[in-house]
Enzyme design. Structure first.
Site, short mmCIF file in Angstrom:
data_model
loop_
_atom_site.label_atom_id
_atom_site.label_comp_id
_atom_site.label_asym_id
_atom_site.label_seq_id
_atom_site.Cartn_x
_atom_site.Cartn_y
_atom_site.Cartn_z
N ARG A 50 0.80 -1.23 0.00
CA ARG A 50 0.00 0.00 0.00
C ARG A 50 0.83 1.27 0.00
NH1 ARG A 50 -3.23 -0.97 5.56
NH2 ARG A 50 -1.45 -1.75 6.68
N ASP A 92 -4.55 -0.56 -1.87
CA ASP A 92 -5.09 -0.81 -0.54
C ASP A 92 -5.90 -2.09 -0.69
OD1 ASP A 92 -6.47 -1.14 1.74
OD2 ASP A 92 -7.19 0.93 1.91
N HIS A 238 4.37 -26.81 11.66
CA HIS A 238 5.65 -27.45 11.36
C HIS A 238 5.82 -28.82 12.06
CE1 HIS A 238 6.31 -23.61 9.64
NE2 HIS A 238 6.78 -23.01 10.71
N1 LIG Z 1 7.55 -12.85 9.03
C1 LIG Z 1 7.78 -14.15 9.17
O1 LIG Z 1 8.87 -14.61 9.52
C2 LIG Z 1 6.70 -15.13 8.86
C3 LIG Z 1 5.46 -14.71 8.42
N2 LIG Z 1 4.50 -15.63 8.11
C4 LIG Z 1 3.19 -15.21 7.61
O2 LIG Z 1 3.38 -14.37 6.47
C5 LIG Z 1 2.36 -13.40 6.40
C6 LIG Z 1 3.01 -12.02 6.37
O3 LIG Z 1 3.74 -11.85 7.57
P1 LIG Z 1 4.76 -10.65 7.76
O4 LIG Z 1 5.49 -10.38 6.51
O5 LIG Z 1 5.52 -10.95 8.99
O6 LIG Z 1 3.75 -9.44 8.08
P2 LIG Z 1 4.03 -7.89 7.86
O7 LIG Z 1 3.00 -7.18 8.69
O8 LIG Z 1 5.45 -7.56 8.06
O9 LIG Z 1 3.69 -7.68 6.32
C7 LIG Z 1 2.39 -7.69 5.84
C8 LIG Z 1 2.34 -6.86 4.59
O10 LIG Z 1 0.97 -6.76 4.19
C9 LIG Z 1 0.67 -5.38 3.97
N3 LIG Z 1 -0.72 -5.06 4.25
C10 LIG Z 1 -1.44 -5.34 5.36
N4 LIG Z 1 -2.69 -4.86 5.21
C11 LIG Z 1 -2.75 -4.25 4.00
C12 LIG Z 1 -3.75 -3.58 3.25
N5 LIG Z 1 -4.99 -3.41 3.70
N6 LIG Z 1 -3.44 -3.10 2.03
C13 LIG Z 1 -2.19 -3.25 1.54
N7 LIG Z 1 -1.19 -3.88 2.18
C14 LIG Z 1 -1.47 -4.39 3.39
C15 LIG Z 1 1.57 -4.64 4.91
O11 LIG Z 1 1.70 -3.33 4.48
P3 LIG Z 1 2.14 -2.14 5.49
O12 LIG Z 1 3.60 -2.38 5.67
O13 LIG Z 1 1.81 -0.92 4.75
O14 LIG Z 1 1.34 -2.34 6.74
C16 LIG Z 1 2.86 -5.44 4.80
O15 LIG Z 1 3.58 -5.09 3.65
C17 LIG Z 1 1.49 -13.63 7.64
O16 LIG Z 1 0.42 -14.44 7.26
C18 LIG Z 1 2.41 -14.36 8.59
O17 LIG Z 1 1.70 -15.15 9.51
C19 LIG Z 1 4.74 -16.97 8.21
C20 LIG Z 1 5.95 -17.45 8.64
C21 LIG Z 1 7.02 -16.58 9.05
O1 LIG Z 2 7.02 -20.20 10.88
C1 LIG Z 2 7.85 -19.86 11.69
O2 LIG Z 2 9.08 -20.44 11.64
C2 LIG Z 2 10.19 -19.81 12.26
C3 LIG Z 2 11.27 -20.88 12.35
O3 LIG Z 2 11.61 -21.28 11.04
P1 LIG Z 2 13.08 -21.81 10.70
O4 LIG Z 2 13.02 -22.13 9.26
O5 LIG Z 2 14.03 -20.69 11.04
O6 LIG Z 2 13.31 -23.00 11.57
C4 LIG Z 2 9.84 -19.25 13.62
O7 LIG Z 2 10.95 -18.55 14.17
C5 LIG Z 2 8.67 -18.33 13.48
O8 LIG Z 2 8.29 -17.86 14.77
C6 LIG Z 2 7.50 -19.05 12.86
O9 LIG Z 2 6.44 -18.13 12.58
#
Ligand SMILES: NC(=O)C1=CN([C@@H]2O[C@H](COP(=O)(O)OP(=O)(O)OC[C@H]3O[C@@H](n4cnc5c(N)ncnc54)[C@H](OP(=O)(O)O)[C@@H]3O)[C@@H](O)[C@H]2O)C=CC1
Ligand SMILES: O=C1O[C@H](COP(=O)(O)O)[C@@H](O)[C@H](O)[C@H]1O
Length: 497
Positions: A50, A92, A238
């Protein structure tokens, strides 16, 4: 696992392209696929977020993140090919009108892969938005990140929202552990080696341990983690996926549904844990301040943004039973936690002891053979066996010694770099192969089992057991095995020379 479809060009549309997962994992993985020349020359990558920015600014953002989280020393040739594929759309995702812009960025004649790296709460909005702009047809694939929902009910709501627009054969639910080389190797190890295939049941195996220990804490993700806890973050997905691969019956073929059918049967056979038995089968913990790898770290309740009263678990240990013919009487001990002494994931198969000791005093009772499957780091497989110590003794007795047959992946396959799980999974989505993705009924079954434990914990009103950061969890976790005369396997990571 079976590559049925050849690599064809696609529009890879990354929703949440500026989020944590995209920056740390997905973009560096796309770079590695480019480097290995595994992306079709005409494939495009469209970032969606966004924040308003032009394509050049997005390219710079991607470059910065690949250098930070992937490869500091970028290969210029690879980067110039990758950057030429990049496109960016500011949307958005909750605003249906803004999806009209996609027309200019995707080609309706090509396969489109929509990777939803966003909070699952907006998966429904995204699918609706794509539908409103007439983008969805049967060739579109959608990738969903985990955890899907917070429990069975909320996961059903999300899955129903997606199912309104996509059939199950178009949906790729990620569990990145299924993309890890060593997790994939569980299938090869079990079904390509007769010594294991014929000894893999209650006749030969005493018990199984699956440990996924992390040295990190919650990495600034308090908002997400405190709501989830280690059970939803790691066990529901996992650990249960690893357990399913270790315990499943041989699939008829390696195609997606044969494997997923067998994994589902294991999940269905898990003995329920509820208020009647959770005390003897589960342990939950929460880390307090301590030292990890010599560095002082705060306790969970002292992390940034922490709610001092949180009772969220950062450690879980479970004794699971699989009530089927193969695994009758063989416990599967699961253990996972944050802020443990080191990052190490292992499956350890303890075989049954020999019924009789022929060798007298050199061992009071012969130790059992162990198969240690090191998932990460120092990926490899190790078997402990008993050997005669070579040499002569005055009494003529035979001295025995425990030895290891060790296959280290880095030594055995030295030319090969072990790819990150996301590289494998991104490639599989582009190839249209669902075998390494989780089917809806698996997700539901995993939630059913986990929800019952979470409900028992809630009902007990007891706080999680404290454990000091840098230790292997609360002492109660040792007790879980000790009361059955067993102990957790102590992993010894061999330092590479
Ligand atoms: N991070 C990780 O290590 C892991 C994440 N996941 C999963 O991956 C997914 C993403 O996680 P993560 O990257 O950490 O989350 P983040 O919050 O860092 O990223 C989410 C992204 O989605 C965007 N977003 C949210 N709402 C909107 C909207 N209404 N319109 C446009 N963009 C939007 C955010 O934009 P903005 O920055 O503008 O808010 C951001 O870029 C989740 O489902 C999480 O559970 C799974 C395993 C590991
Ligand atoms: O999905 C997830 O995995 C990581 C651990 O992944 P790994 O590949 O580094 O073993 C975990 O740290 C995180 O909390 C969870 O959302």
């Amino acid at each position: 696992m079976v590559m049925e479809n050849s690599n064809e060009p696609c529009d890879f549309v990354l929703f949440g392209a500026l989020g944590d997962l995209s920056r740390r994992k997905l973009l560096p993985s796309l770079y590695q696929l480019e480097k290995a020349q595994l992306l079709h020359p005409e494939t495009s990558i469209v970032g969606v977020a966004r924040q308003s920015m032009d394509v050049e600014a997005f390219q710079q953002e991607v470059k910065k993140n690949i250098q930070k989280f992937g490869e500091a020393d970028l290969c210029e040739d690879t980067w110039s090919r990758l950057s030429a594929r990049l496109d960016y759309v500011c949307v958005d995702m909750k605003d249906i009108a803004s999806y009209q812009q996609f027309d200019e960025h995707v080609n309706p004649d090509r396969t489109m892969v929509c990777y939803l790296a966003t909070p699952p709460s907006i998966y429904g909005d995204i699918c609706r938005g794509l539908h409103s702009s007439n983008i969805i047809d049967s060739s579109v694939r959608v990738v969903l990140e985990k955890p899907i929902g917070h429990d069975l009910e909320s996961s059903n709501i999300i899955n129903d929202q997606v199912a309104e627009y996509f059939s199950e054969s178009q949906i790729y639910r990620i569990d990145h552990y299924l993309g890890k080389e060593t997790v994939l190797n569980l299938v090869a190890l079990r079904f390509a080696n007769s010594i294991f295939a014929t000894n893999w049941d209650h006749n030969c195996i005493d018990h199984v341990q699956i440990s996924v220990a992390e040295s990190v804490g919650i990495e600034g993700r308090w908002g997400y983690f405190d709501d989830a806890g280690q059970m939803r973050d790691m066990v529901q997905n996992h650990l249960l996926q690893i357990l399913s691969l270790v315990a499943m019956e041989p699939p008829t073929t390696l195609d997606a549904d044969s494997i997923r059918d067998e994994k589902l049967k294991v999940l269905k056979a898990l003995r329920p844990i509820d208020s009647s038995n959770f005390n003897s089968t589960t342990v939950r913990g929460q880390y307090t301040a301590g030292f990890v790898k010599g560095e002082e770290v705060p306790g969970y309740l002292e992390e940034d943004d922490a709610n001092q009263k949180s009772q969220t678990e950062t450690f879980v240990a479970i004794k699971a039973n699989i009530d089927n013919w193969r695994w009758a009487g063989v416990p599967f001990y699961l253990r996972t936690g944050k802020r443990m002494p080191k990052k190490v994931s292992e499956v350890v198969i303890y075989f049954k002891r020999q019924p009789h000791n022929l060798f007298g005093d050199s061992f009071q009772s012969l130790p059992p053979n162990k198969l240690v499957i090191r998932l990460q780091p120092d990926e490899g497989v190790e078997i402990t066996v008993m050997n005669k110590v070579p040499g002569l003794t005055s009494s003529g007795s035979m001295d025995l010694q425990k030895s290891k047959l060790n296959l280290s992946f880095s030594e055995a396959f030295s030319a090969e770099r072990i790819p990150d799980a996301y590289e494998k999974l991104l490639l599989e989505v582009m190839l249209g192969n669902q075998a390494l993705f989780v089917r809806r009924d698996e997700v539901e079954q995993a939630w059913t089992w986990v929800d019952s434990i979470l409900e028992a914990w809630r009902g007990s009103n007891e706080p999680p057991e404290p454990y000091q950061a840098g230790t292997w969890g609360p002492v109660e976790s040792i007790g879980l095995l000790a009361r059955e005369n067993r102990s957790w396997y102590e992993s010894k990571i061999v330092k590479k020379k």
